[in-house]
Design a protein around this motif. Structure first.
Motif, PDB file in Angstrom:
ATOM      1  N   ARG A 151       0.864  -1.183   0.000  1.00 24.14           N
ATOM      2  CA  ARG A 151       0.000   0.000   0.000  1.00 24.14           C
ATOM      3  C   ARG A 151       0.903   1.237   0.000  1.00 24.14           C
ATOM      4  O   ARG A 151       1.821   1.329   0.815  1.00 24.14           O
ATOM      5  CB  ARG A 151      -0.867  -0.015   1.260  1.00 24.14           C
ATOM      6  CG  ARG A 151      -2.077   0.877   1.162  1.00 24.14           C
ATOM      7  CD  ARG A 151      -2.984   0.662   2.375  1.00 24.14           C
ATOM      8  NE  ARG A 151      -4.305   1.220   2.115  1.00 24.14           N
ATOM      9  CZ  ARG A 151      -4.582   2.510   2.169  1.00 24.14           C
ATOM     10  NH1 ARG A 151      -3.638   3.367   2.497  1.00 24.14           N
ATOM     11  NH2 ARG A 151      -5.799   2.951   1.909  1.00 24.14           N
ATOM     12  N   PRO A 152       0.645   2.194  -0.906  1.00 22.41           N
ATOM     13  CA  PRO A 152       1.560   3.349  -1.007  1.00 22.41           C
ATOM     14  C   PRO A 152       1.598   4.176   0.275  1.00 22.41           C
ATOM     15  O   PRO A 152       0.701   4.123   1.115  1.00 22.41           O
ATOM     16  CB  PRO A 152       0.985   4.147  -2.177  1.00 22.41           C
ATOM     17  CG  PRO A 152       0.219   3.162  -2.980  1.00 22.41           C
ATOM     18  CD  PRO A 152      -0.356   2.200  -1.982  1.00 22.41           C
ATOM     19  N   TYR A 153       2.649   4.978   0.336  1.00 24.34           N
ATOM     20  CA  TYR A 153       2.950   5.782   1.518  1.00 24.34           C
ATOM     21  C   TYR A 153       2.237   7.128   1.387  1.00 24.34           C
ATOM     22  O   TYR A 153       2.856   8.167   1.181  1.00 24.34           O
ATOM     23  CB  TYR A 153       4.477   5.953   1.560  1.00 24.34           C
ATOM     24  CG  TYR A 153       5.046   6.595   2.800  1.00 24.34           C
ATOM     25  CD1 TYR A 153       4.712   6.121   4.068  1.00 24.34           C
ATOM     26  CD2 TYR A 153       5.966   7.652   2.690  1.00 24.34           C
ATOM     27  CE1 TYR A 153       5.274   6.709   5.205  1.00 24.34           C
ATOM     28  CE2 TYR A 153       6.525   8.235   3.804  1.00 24.34           C
ATOM     29  CZ  TYR A 153       6.165   7.761   5.071  1.00 24.34           C
ATOM     30  OH  TYR A 153       6.721   8.343   6.187  1.00 24.34           O
ATOM     31  N   SER A 159      -6.627  -5.447   7.745  1.00 22.69           N
ATOM     32  CA  SER A 159      -6.370  -4.048   7.472  1.00 22.69           C
ATOM     33  C   SER A 159      -5.425  -3.837   6.284  1.00 22.69           C
ATOM     34  O   SER A 159      -5.287  -2.727   5.801  1.00 22.69           O
ATOM     35  CB  SER A 159      -5.788  -3.367   8.702  1.00 22.69           C
ATOM     36  OG  SER A 159      -4.592  -4.029   9.051  1.00 22.69           O
ATOM     37  N   SER A 174      -1.545  -4.263   4.302  1.00 21.07           N
ATOM     38  CA  SER A 174      -0.195  -3.868   4.701  1.00 21.07           C
ATOM     39  C   SER A 174      -0.099  -2.359   4.792  1.00 21.07           C
ATOM     40  O   SER A 174      -0.767  -1.634   4.093  1.00 21.07           O
ATOM     41  CB  SER A 174       0.814  -4.410   3.693  1.00 21.07           C
ATOM     42  OG  SER A 174       0.464  -3.967   2.412  1.00 21.07           O
ATOM     43  N   ASN A 175       0.741  -1.897   5.642  1.00 17.57           N
ATOM     44  CA  ASN A 175       0.918  -0.465   5.822  1.00 17.57           C
ATOM     45  C   ASN A 175       2.114  -0.007   5.004  1.00 17.57           C
ATOM     46  O   ASN A 175       3.173  -0.624   5.033  1.00 17.57           O
ATOM     47  CB  ASN A 175       1.151  -0.180   7.306  1.00 17.57           C
ATOM     48  CG  ASN A 175       1.142   1.302   7.570  1.00 17.57           C
ATOM     49  OD1 ASN A 175       1.939   2.038   7.006  1.00 17.57           O
ATOM     50  ND2 ASN A 175       0.231   1.725   8.424  1.00 17.57           N
ATOM     51  N   GLY A 176       1.907   1.070   4.287  1.00 17.21           N
ATOM     52  CA  GLY A 176       2.951   1.574   3.400  1.00 17.21           C
ATOM     53  C   GLY A 176       4.286   1.734   4.070  1.00 17.21           C
ATOM     54  O   GLY A 176       5.311   1.350   3.541  1.00 17.21           O
ATOM     55  N   LYS A 177       4.226   2.278   5.279  1.00 22.46           N
ATOM     56  CA  LYS A 177       5.489   2.598   5.926  1.00 22.46           C
ATOM     57  C   LYS A 177       6.296   1.351   6.259  1.00 22.46           C
ATOM     58  O   LYS A 177       7.502   1.286   6.035  1.00 22.46           O
ATOM     59  CB  LYS A 177       5.216   3.393   7.189  1.00 22.46           C
ATOM     60  CG  LYS A 177       6.481   4.133   7.636  1.00 22.46           C
ATOM     61  CD  LYS A 177       6.539   4.347   9.107  1.00 22.46           C
ATOM     62  CE  LYS A 177       7.959   4.706   9.491  1.00 22.46           C
ATOM     63  NZ  LYS A 177       8.127   4.611  10.923  1.00 22.46           N
ATOM     64  N   THR A 225       6.314  -1.535   4.904  1.00 16.09           N
ATOM     65  CA  THR A 225       6.900  -2.300   3.815  1.00 16.09           C
ATOM     66  C   THR A 225       7.983  -1.527   3.092  1.00 16.09           C
ATOM     67  O   THR A 225       8.689  -2.086   2.279  1.00 16.09           O
ATOM     68  CB  THR A 225       5.821  -2.688   2.793  1.00 16.09           C
ATOM     69  OG1 THR A 225       5.082  -1.510   2.470  1.00 16.09           O
ATOM     70  CG2 THR A 225       4.901  -3.731   3.366  1.00 16.09           C
ATOM     71  N   GLU A 226       8.086  -0.216   3.357  1.00 16.27           N
ATOM     72  CA  GLU A 226       9.063   0.547   2.586  1.00 16.27           C
ATOM     73  C   GLU A 226      10.456   0.412   3.134  1.00 16.27           C
ATOM     74  O   GLU A 226      10.625   0.236   4.343  1.00 16.27           O
ATOM     75  CB  GLU A 226       8.667   2.016   2.550  1.00 16.27           C
ATOM     76  CG  GLU A 226       8.205   2.338   1.136  1.00 16.27           C
ATOM     77  CD  GLU A 226       7.834   3.789   0.942  1.00 16.27           C
ATOM     78  OE1 GLU A 226       8.373   4.669   1.611  1.00 16.27           O
ATOM     79  OE2 GLU A 226       6.959   4.013   0.102  1.00 16.27           O
TER      80      GLU A 226
END
Lengths: 281, 417
Positions: free
Chosen positions: A123-125, B409, B411-414, B416-417
Motif C-alpha cells: 500500500r503506497p505511503y 487491514s 499492509s501499511n505503506g510505511k 513495507t518501505e
C-alpha cells in the motif's frame, strides 16, 4: 498515547465541513435540475421537472444554487487565504507546498505505486492528500471556472452577446452541459467510489461530516502524514479523546447515504440513456 | 202532369241520392282529414308492435302545430294514407321529403349519408328524420330544434359519439370526434359560453352534403378547407393567402399546409393555450423535419419538453403564423430588418449580435455547424479520456480493496518501505 482508548485527530475543520455541505446540496440540485433539461426528452427527466413543479422551478433552483456555488467558491478562497497567512510561506511556496493541494511529482510516483499496489504491491505511503483527492479539489476549481463562466453567459445571454457573437451561446451550451456531465458523472461514480463505496469505507466515510478520524485510521490510511506529525511532535498537540458524537455520526450516515443514492440513481439514468443513444446510432 | 211530376220527383230523388252517395263516401276516398287521422292517432296510449318493439302511434298535434309543417295536412307527407278508406295500409311507406325539398334531396342523395342509406341500404345511415325528427321539425333558429346550433353536436353525436353502434361498425378515420370537439375551442365556445356563432358540425361538414375528407368535393377536403374556415375566419384567411404557405404565393410540388395541418380539426384549441403550444414544433416538423429536430436540440426546444415548458419560444413566436414569410422577405419576422425586434419580444435589449444565436442547431452537422461539431467532440474527448483513466483506476482498485478487506487491514505503506 499508550492508552487503550482510541484517539482521534481532526481532518476537516468546521469551516471545511460546512463548505462541503454547501457543495453537496448545491451540486446535487444543480445536477438534478440541469440534467433534467439536458435529457428533457427522457421520461425520467420529465418526471423530475413535473415533481419539482415545472421547468421554471428547475431554472430558479439552478440559478439559486449557482449563486451558492459562487459563494462557496468565494469561501474557499477565503479559507485558502487564511491558511496561506497562517503558513507564513510565500504565495508560490504555499501554492506549490509539497503537502498542499496542487499536484506535484510525488503524486505521479504515488500513482505508479498505487497501480503496483492494485497488482499486489505494498500500500503506497500516502500523505495528507492523495492524488485522487487533489484531483477532486482541482476539478471543482476547474469546473466552477468552466461551468460557471459558460453558465453566466447562458444566464445573461443578451449581455454575453455584447461581448461575443450570439452563436457563442450555442458553444457555451455544449461546454456548460458536457462539462457538467463530466462533473456529475465523475462525482457520482469515481468520487463516490474512491471516497465512500470502496470496500474499506463502504457504504460511507462520514469524515467529511464528523470531521475527525481515529489515529489508527490515519496511521493506516495516510502513513506519511502520521509519520510527519510524529516527527514534528504535532500529533501530541492535535489528538483528542473525544470521539465524534453518535447523533452526528448517525445523521451523517443518513444524509450521506441519501446523497450517494440520489446521485447514483441520476447517473444510472444518464448512463442508460446514453447507451440507448449509442445503440440507436 | 201527375205522371210527369212523379217522374221528375223520381229522377230528382235518384240524383240527390247519387249526389249524397258520391259526396258522402267519395269525399272520404279523396280527402282524409287531419281530424279523421286524429280519431285514432290522437290517442296518447295507442301503440303497436313492430319487429318486436312497441311503437307509439300517437301524434301530438299541439306540438305539430308549432312546427314548420303546421300548415301541411297529414296526407301531404303520408300520401299513401289517403289511398285507403278509414283505415290506411300498414305500415305506411317512408315519407319522401324530396317531393317538396327536391334540391336538398338531390344533395343528400349524393352525400355519404345519402349513398349509405339509399345505395348501400345501411340501416345506420341517417334519413331526413334522424336529424330533423318526424313531427317535431322546427326551424334551425328555434332553440328546441334538433338543428339549432346548441343541439347540433347532440344530434350528430347520437351516431358519431364514440362507442355507438355506428362508430363500432364503420371504418372511420377519426375517433372521439364529439368528445374532442366538446373540449376544443369551438366546443367550449358553444357549450361553455353558449356562443351560437361558433363552429358546430355542419359549419364545416355542411348539413346535407356530408362527404369524407378524402373526397375532393368535400368541404373538409384539404383543398377546400381554407374556403371552409374562411366562412368565419376571414381576416386570418386573408393573411394566410399572402403567406409563403399559400398556393397563390408558392408554386411547389410539395404539399403546402392548410388550416388543419396546424390546427387539429376536432381538438382545435386556442393558440395561446399550452396544449397547442406544446405540439406546435411537432406540427411544423411534419414538413420542416430538420428544423424541428434541431430546434429540440437547443435550449428552447429542450425546455419545451418539460412540464411548464410551453412558455419558451415556439416556431410561431419567431416565424409568425398565418403571415409567415421566408427570411429573405422583408415582411418576415426573422428578416434581418425585423429579427432584433422578434428576439426582443422575450429578450429585452436584444441586439444584432444576439440574433446570431442558432435557434436550430445540432453538433452532429459538421458542414453547417463546424464550431458546434468540434466543440462537442473536444468535450466528448475530454469526458472519454477522464472516465477511461479514472474508470480503469477504479476497476483495478475494486479487487484490491476487496482482497485487503478480507485479509484484514492490509499492509501499511510505511512498514513495507
Amino acid at each position: 498515547m499508550d492508552n487503550n482508548e482510541p484517539l482521534y485527530i481532526e481532518r476537516f475543520s468546521v469551516f471545511q465541513r460546512m463548505t462541503h455541505l454547501l457543495v453537496i446540496v448545491s451540486f446535487l440540485t444543480l445536477a438534478v435540475t440541469g440534467m433534467a433539461l439536458k435529457f428533457a426528452m427522457e421520461d425520467w427527466a420529465q418526471w423530475i421537472a413535473y415533481v419539482l413543479g415545472g421547468f421554471s422551478v428547475l431554472g430558479a433552483l439552478h440559478r439559486f444554487f449557482a449563486i451558492v456555488t459562487f459563494f462557496y467558491f468565494f469561501l474557499t478562497m477565503i479559507l485558502l487565504y487564511t491558511k496561506w497567512r497562517e503558513s507564513e510561506k510565500s504565495l508560490l511556496g504555499f501554492i506549490f507546498d509539497s503537502e498542499g493541494l496542487v499536484p506535484n511529482l510525488n503524486d505521479a510516483k504515488e500513482l505508479i505505486a498505487t497501480l503496483k499496489w492494485f497488482f499486489g504491491g505494498p500500500r503506497p505511503y500516502y500523505g495528507h492528500w492523495t492524488y485522487w483527492e487533489k484531483f477532486d479539489f482541482m476539478a471543482v476549481f476547474w469546473g466552477i471556472a468552466v461551468i460557471g463562466s459558460s453558465g453566466l453567459a447562458l444566464w445573461f445571454p443578451v449581455a454575453f452577446s455584447n461581448l461575443l457573437p450570439g452563436y457563442g451561446l450555442n458553444i457555451a451550451t455544449i461546454i456548460h452541459s458536457d462539462e457538467a456531465l463530466l462533473a456529475a458523472g465523475f462525482i457520482f461514480t469515481i468520487h463516490f467510489y474512491n471516497t465512500h463505496l470502496r470496500p474499506d469505507k463502504f457504504p460511507l466515510d462520514p469524515v467529511i461530516f464528523v470531521g475527525s478520524i481515529s489515529v489508527d485510521e490515519l496511521k493506516h490510511e495516510r502513513p506519511r502524514e502520521y509519520d510527519q506529525l510524529v516527527a514534528s511532535g504535532e500529533l501530541e498537540e492535535l489528538v483528542q479523546r473525544q470521539a465524534p458524537a453518535p447523533w452526528l455520526k448517525r445523521m451523517s450516515t443518513v444524509f450521506g447515504l441519501f446523497v450517494v443514492a440520489t446521485g447514483s440513481v441520476l447517473i444510472v439514468s444518464i448512463i442508460i440513456t446514453m447507451f440507448s443513444y449509442i445503440g440507436k446510432h | 202532369m201527375t205522371r210527369i211530376g212523379g217522374s221528375i220527383t223520381k229522377v230528382a230523388c235518384c240524383f240527390i241520392l247519387i249526389l249524397m252517395v258520391s259526396f258522402g263516401f267519395g269525399g272520404k276516398v279523396l280527402a282524409l282529414t287531419d281530424d279523421e287521422c286524429l280519431d285514432c292517432h290522437g290517442e296518447e296510449d295507442w301503440t303497436t308492435e313492430r319487429d318486436g318493439e312497441t311503437i307509439s302511434l300517437y301524434v301530438d298535434m299541439d306540438m305539430f302545430n308549432q312546427t314548420v309543417h303546421a300548415e301541411n295536412g297529414c296526407i301531404s307527407c303520408h300520401e299513401d294514407a289517403a289511398e285507403g278508406e278509414y283505415e290506411h295500409p300498414v305500415p305506411l311507406a317512408s315519407v319522401n321529403c324530396a317531393n317538396c325539398h327536391d334540391q336538398i334531396g338531390e344533395i343528400y342523395e349524393n352525400s355519404d349519408h345519402g349513398k349509405a342509406a339509399l345505395d348501400n341500404h345501411d340501416e345506420l345511415a341517417p334519413n331526413c328524420d334522424d336529424c330533423h325528427t318526424k313531427h317535431n321539425i322546427l326551424p334551425p333558429d328555434n332553440k328546441k330544434s334538433s338543428t339549432y346550433p346548441l343541439n347540433i353536436p347532440l344530434t350528430c353525436g347520437r351516431c358519431h359519439r364514440e362507442g355507438t353502434e355506428m362508430t363500432q361498425t364503420h371504418d372511420l378515420n377519426q375517433h372521439n370526434v364529439v368528445e374532442n370537439y366538446s373540449m376544443s375551442i369551438h366546443g367550449k365556445g358553444l357549450f361553455v359560453d353558449g356562443l351560437i356563432v361558433t363552429a358546430v358540425c355542419n359549419s364545416c361538414h355542411t348539413a346535407h352534403n356530408v362527404l369524407k375528407a378524402s373526397n375532393p368535393e368535400s368541404s373538409v377536403n384539404r383543398n377546400n378547407i381554407v374556403e371552409t374556415c374562411d366562412q368565419c375566419h376571414v381576416g386570418i384567411v386573408n393573411k394566410f393567402k399572402t403567406s409563403v404557405h399559400s398556393k397563390a404565393i408558392t408554386s411547389t410540388d410539395k404539399k403546402l399546409p392548410v388550416c388543419i395541418d396546424c390546427h387539429n380539426s376536432h381538438t382545435i384549441s386556442r393558440v395561446s393555450q399550452k396544449d397547442f403550444r406544446l405540439i406546435i414544433a411537432e406540427q411544423c416538423g411534419n414538413c420542416h423535419e430538420y428544423e424541428s429536430e434541431t430546434y429540440f436540440e437547443t435550449y428552447h426546444g429542450r425546455a419545451s419538453m418539460l412540464w411548464g415548458g410551453e412558455t419558451t419560444a415556439k416556431c410561431s413566436d419567431c416565424h409568425g403564423s398565418h403571415n409567415i414569410m421566408p427570411s429573405n422577405d422583408d415582411g418576415s419576422m426573422i428578416n434581418e430588418a425585423n429579427i432584433v425586434e422578434t428576439c426582443a419580444q422575450c429578450h429585452s435589449g436584444a441586439n444584432q449580435s444576439f440574433t446570431t444565436y442558432l435557434t436550430h442547431a445540432t453538433h452532429n452537422d459538421r458542414e453547417r455547424y463546424p464550431y458546434l461539431f468540434y466543440t462537442f467532440w473536444a468535450m466528448t474527448g475530454l469526458l472519454v479520456g477522464t472516465f477511461a483513466f479514472f474508470g480503469l483506476h477504479t476497476i483495478l482498485w475494486i479487487p484490491r480493496g476487496l482482497i485487503d478487506k478480507i485479509k484484514g487491514s492490509g499492509s501499511n505503506g510505511k512498514k513495507t518501505e
